[in-house]
Scaffold this motif. Structure first.
Motif, short mmCIF file in Angstrom:
data_model
loop_
_atom_site.label_atom_id
_atom_site.label_comp_id
_atom_site.label_asym_id
_atom_site.label_seq_id
_atom_site.Cartn_x
_atom_site.Cartn_y
_atom_site.Cartn_z
N GLU A 86 0.84 -1.21 0.00
CA GLU A 86 0.00 0.00 0.00
C GLU A 86 0.87 1.25 0.00
OE1 GLU A 86 -4.06 -1.84 2.00
OE2 GLU A 86 -2.55 -1.01 3.33
N GLU A 87 1.91 1.20 0.79
CA GLU A 87 2.83 2.36 0.89
C GLU A 87 3.56 2.57 -0.45
OE1 GLU A 87 4.55 5.53 2.20
OE2 GLU A 87 2.99 4.48 3.36
N ALA A 88 4.05 1.47 -1.03
CA ALA A 88 4.80 1.55 -2.30
C ALA A 88 3.90 2.09 -3.41
CB ALA A 88 5.34 0.18 -2.67
N LEU A 89 2.66 1.63 -3.43
CA LEU A 89 1.75 2.09 -4.48
C LEU A 89 1.38 3.57 -4.30
CD1 LEU A 89 -0.70 -0.93 -4.84
CD2 LEU A 89 0.61 0.11 -6.71
N ALA A 90 1.16 3.95 -3.05
CA ALA A 90 0.80 5.36 -2.78
C ALA A 90 1.93 6.27 -3.26
CB ALA A 90 0.53 5.56 -1.29
N GLN A 91 3.15 5.85 -3.01
CA GLN A 91 4.31 6.65 -3.44
C GLN A 91 4.40 6.67 -4.96
OE1 GLN A 91 7.71 5.06 -1.51
NE2 GLN A 91 8.59 7.08 -1.14
N PHE A 92 4.26 5.52 -5.57
CA PHE A 92 4.37 5.40 -7.03
C PHE A 92 3.30 6.26 -7.72
CE2 PHE A 92 3.19 2.82 -10.89
CZ PHE A 92 4.33 3.11 -11.62
N LEU A 93 2.09 6.20 -7.19
CA LEU A 93 0.97 6.90 -7.84
C LEU A 93 0.81 8.34 -7.36
CD1 LEU A 93 -1.58 3.95 -7.68
CD2 LEU A 93 -0.33 4.74 -9.70
N GLN A 94 1.64 8.74 -6.41
CA GLN A 94 1.58 10.08 -5.82
C GLN A 94 0.19 10.37 -5.24
OE1 GLN A 94 3.07 12.39 -9.11
NE2 GLN A 94 4.98 11.26 -9.09
N ARG A 95 -0.22 9.46 -4.37
CA ARG A 95 -1.50 9.56 -3.68
C ARG A 95 -1.26 9.50 -2.19
NH1 ARG A 95 -6.22 10.70 -6.55
NH2 ARG A 95 -5.39 10.78 -8.63
N GLU A 96 -2.17 10.03 -1.41
CA GLU A 96 -1.98 9.99 0.05
C GLU A 96 -2.01 8.56 0.60
OE1 GLU A 96 -3.89 14.29 1.27
OE2 GLU A 96 -4.76 12.47 2.14
N ALA A 97 -2.94 7.77 0.07
CA ALA A 97 -3.10 6.42 0.64
C ALA A 97 -3.68 5.46 -0.38
CB ALA A 97 -4.01 6.50 1.87
N VAL A 98 -3.50 4.18 -0.08
CA VAL A 98 -3.97 3.09 -0.96
C VAL A 98 -4.58 2.00 -0.09
CG1 VAL A 98 -3.10 1.18 -2.40
CG2 VAL A 98 -2.39 3.51 -2.91
N LEU A 99 -5.60 1.34 -0.62
CA LEU A 99 -6.19 0.20 0.08
C LEU A 99 -6.26 -0.99 -0.87
CD1 LEU A 99 -7.65 -0.94 2.60
CD2 LEU A 99 -9.79 -0.03 1.66
N LEU A 100 -5.70 -2.12 -0.46
CA LEU A 100 -5.72 -3.32 -1.31
C LEU A 100 -7.05 -4.05 -1.16
CD1 LEU A 100 -2.25 -4.99 -0.53
CD2 LEU A 100 -2.77 -3.15 -2.13
N PHE A 101 -7.51 -4.64 -2.25
CA PHE A 101 -8.69 -5.52 -2.25
C PHE A 101 -8.26 -6.86 -2.85
CE2 PHE A 101 -12.49 -2.89 -1.32
CZ PHE A 101 -11.90 -1.63 -1.27
N SER A 102 -9.05 -7.91 -2.61
CA SER A 102 -8.63 -9.24 -3.06
C SER A 102 -8.75 -9.43 -4.57
CB SER A 102 -9.42 -10.33 -2.34
OG SER A 102 -9.15 -10.20 -0.97
N THR A 103 -9.57 -8.63 -5.23
CA THR A 103 -9.58 -8.59 -6.71
C THR A 103 -9.87 -7.16 -7.14
OG1 THR A 103 -11.96 -8.96 -6.98
CG2 THR A 103 -10.60 -10.93 -6.92
N GLY A 104 -9.61 -6.87 -8.40
CA GLY A 104 -9.98 -5.57 -8.95
C GLY A 104 -11.50 -5.43 -8.97
N PHE A 105 -12.17 -6.53 -9.26
CA PHE A 105 -13.64 -6.54 -9.29
C PHE A 105 -14.17 -6.06 -7.93
CE2 PHE A 105 -17.90 -8.01 -9.80
CZ PHE A 105 -18.10 -8.26 -11.16
N PHE A 106 -13.63 -6.61 -6.86
CA PHE A 106 -14.05 -6.21 -5.51
C PHE A 106 -13.70 -4.76 -5.21
CE2 PHE A 106 -14.14 -10.58 -3.17
CZ PHE A 106 -15.39 -10.80 -3.69
N ALA A 107 -12.56 -4.30 -5.72
CA ALA A 107 -12.17 -2.91 -5.46
C ALA A 107 -13.24 -1.98 -6.03
CB ALA A 107 -10.81 -2.62 -6.07
N ASN A 108 -13.65 -2.24 -7.28
CA ASN A 108 -14.68 -1.40 -7.89
C ASN A 108 -16.00 -1.53 -7.15
OD1 ASN A 108 -13.44 0.08 -9.96
ND2 ASN A 108 -13.56 -1.62 -11.39
#
Ligand code: PLP
Length: 423
Positions: free
Chosen positions: A94-116
């Motif tokens: 989550e930290e690595a992705l937030a940095q990469f995407l220049q976002r404050e925070a990230v939350l992982l989900f078990s699939t992309g389908f679930f994220a949406n």
């Protein structure tokens, strides 16, 4: 007598009929994979039907990282992130992705389908409007259908159509515009600058699904919002690990308060098991490689340009794609199934997409290309497509001979259920 719930199952014959005719193209079993080539029942096929854009699913370093994570944490997390399922690797990713995407925070989900689904359902309430591009992925449509907010589809990639929809809404309604950054069937890139201008006029928030743009568009593959330089103007970014990052899982990126809210309210997160250690360990390594080896993305684009040119010079209609997803217009569903079957027999793995994934009668063979395809692979693919177009009379089809039909053929058809929920 009670209604027979299984009646529809007994009567369902489409798949069986296709099998009987020898054209069934789905659930093909892969015995072995090197990414660009796979083995099916002992025969080698060139894979042009995956989303493994950077070839990272088979990278030995990714596989080793997945094994290391398994050795340290076990085969699974056996519980939800909220309860017992969070491991340090989840937080690191989550930290690595937030940095990469220049976002404050990230939350992982078990699939992309679930994220949406999880984000759309948790965020929208009955007085809110969800403005949804007609070609958006099924996970977005399903999320909108299950949400309390009202689903309002608009013409594919049209800022004008979006404005016309927004115009009719009460000023005080909450408004969320959702679109794929790259559309999964047509390969189009979303007109984000146009959409954002309209969004601002109507105080709508924007949500971009970067499933097919991560690792493909923008500096170091940061996605469509970075490609257009509008990262600060888009409130919610969604992504998946099931394509360029070579694994599975999804995420939402945004403000700290958005992520804090979703962590405690998204049922698709709370009531399902956390991503397995192997997955998270592998994705962390894939993300690192994606950033340190930009030549992979360069090669992906070299291959993509070659295939756009190659298919067009044979005479295929490839719609308005601008990306490694290249839809090959075939026409009727039966023809698309036949084409895909002949491809398979000739050593190419690609699948057809038919209604409702594309407009009725405008079926495609969906192809997608990878950085690890060799020039030889690609030349052979073009040669076989050209041969089959002649053999199957593809260019004699009205869809090719009636010029009017050659435009705007990839308009996504919403299901009847979705239509009835529209304004
Ligand atoms: C645009 C888009 N969004 C979301 C998803 C769902 O992602 P996942 O495969 O991680 O569930 C997909 C997958 O096909 C997709 O193409």
């Amino acid at each position: 007598m009670a209604k027979d719930i299984f009646k529809k199952c007994r009567e369902y014959r489409d798949a069986q009929d296709a099998r009987a005719q020898g054209f069934y193209p789905y659930f093909r079993c892969i015995d072995d994979s090197r990414g660009n080539h796979v083995l099916c029942q002992g025969e080698e096929k060139i894979m042009i039907g995956s989303n493994n854009y950077l070839g990272l699913a088979q990278d030995p370093r990714v596989i080793e990282a997945a094994c290391d994570a398994t050795r340290r944490f076990g085969a699974g997390c056996t519980g939800s992130r909220l309860l017992n399922g969070t491991i340090t690797l989840h937080e690191q990713l989550e930290e690595a992705l937030a940095q990469f995407l220049q976002r404050e925070a990230v939350l992982l989900f078990s699939t992309g389908f679930f994220a949406n689904q999880g984000a759309i359902i948790a965020l929208t309430e009955s007085e809110d409007a969800i403005l949804c591009d007609r070609e958006n992925h099924a996970s977005i449509i399903e999320g909108c259908q299950a949400a309390l907010g009202q689903l309002i589809p608009f013409r594919h990639n049209s800022a004008l159509a979006l404005r016309n929809r927004l115009k009719r809404l009460p000023e005080e309604a909450g408004k969320m515009i959702i679109m794929d950054g790259v559309f999964s069937m047509s390969g189009d890139i979303a007109d984000l600058p146009g959409m954002l201008q309209v969004a601002k006029e109507y105080e709508a928030i924007t949500y971009v699904d970067e499933a097919h743009s991560l690792g493909v568009l923008g500096p170091q593959g940061r996605g469509t919002v970075h490609h257009f330089g509008v990262n600060d103007e888009v409130e919610i970014v969604m992504g998946t690990f099931s394509k360029s990052l070579g694994s599975m899982g999804g995420f939402i990126a945004g403000s700290r308060e958005l992520i804090e809210f979703l962590k405690h309210k998204a049922r698709c997160l709370i009531f399902t098991a956390a991503l397995a250690p192997a997955v998270v360990g592998g994705v962390l390594k894939a993300l690192e490689i994606m950033q340190s080896e930009p030549e992979r993305i360069d090669q992906l684009w070299t291959n993509t340009r070659k295939m756009h040119e190659g298919f067009k010079s044979i005479g295929f209609n490839i719609g308005s794609t601008q990306t490694p997803i290249v839809p090959i217009l075939i026409g009727s569903e039966a023809k698309a199934f036949r084409f895909a079957q002949r491809l398979f027999e000739e050593g190419i793995f690609a699948t057809p997409a038919v209604y409702p994934a594309v407009r009725y009668g405008e079926a495609i063979v969906r192809t997608s290309f990878m950085s690890t395809h060799t020039s030889q692979d690609l030349d052979l693919v073009l040669e076989i497509f050209a041969k089959l177009a002649r053999e199957l009379g593809t260019f004699d089809d009205p869809i090719y001979t009636e010029p009017g039909r050659r435009r705007n053929v990839f308009d996504f058809a919403l299901s009847e259920q979705a239509r009835t929920k529209t304004l």
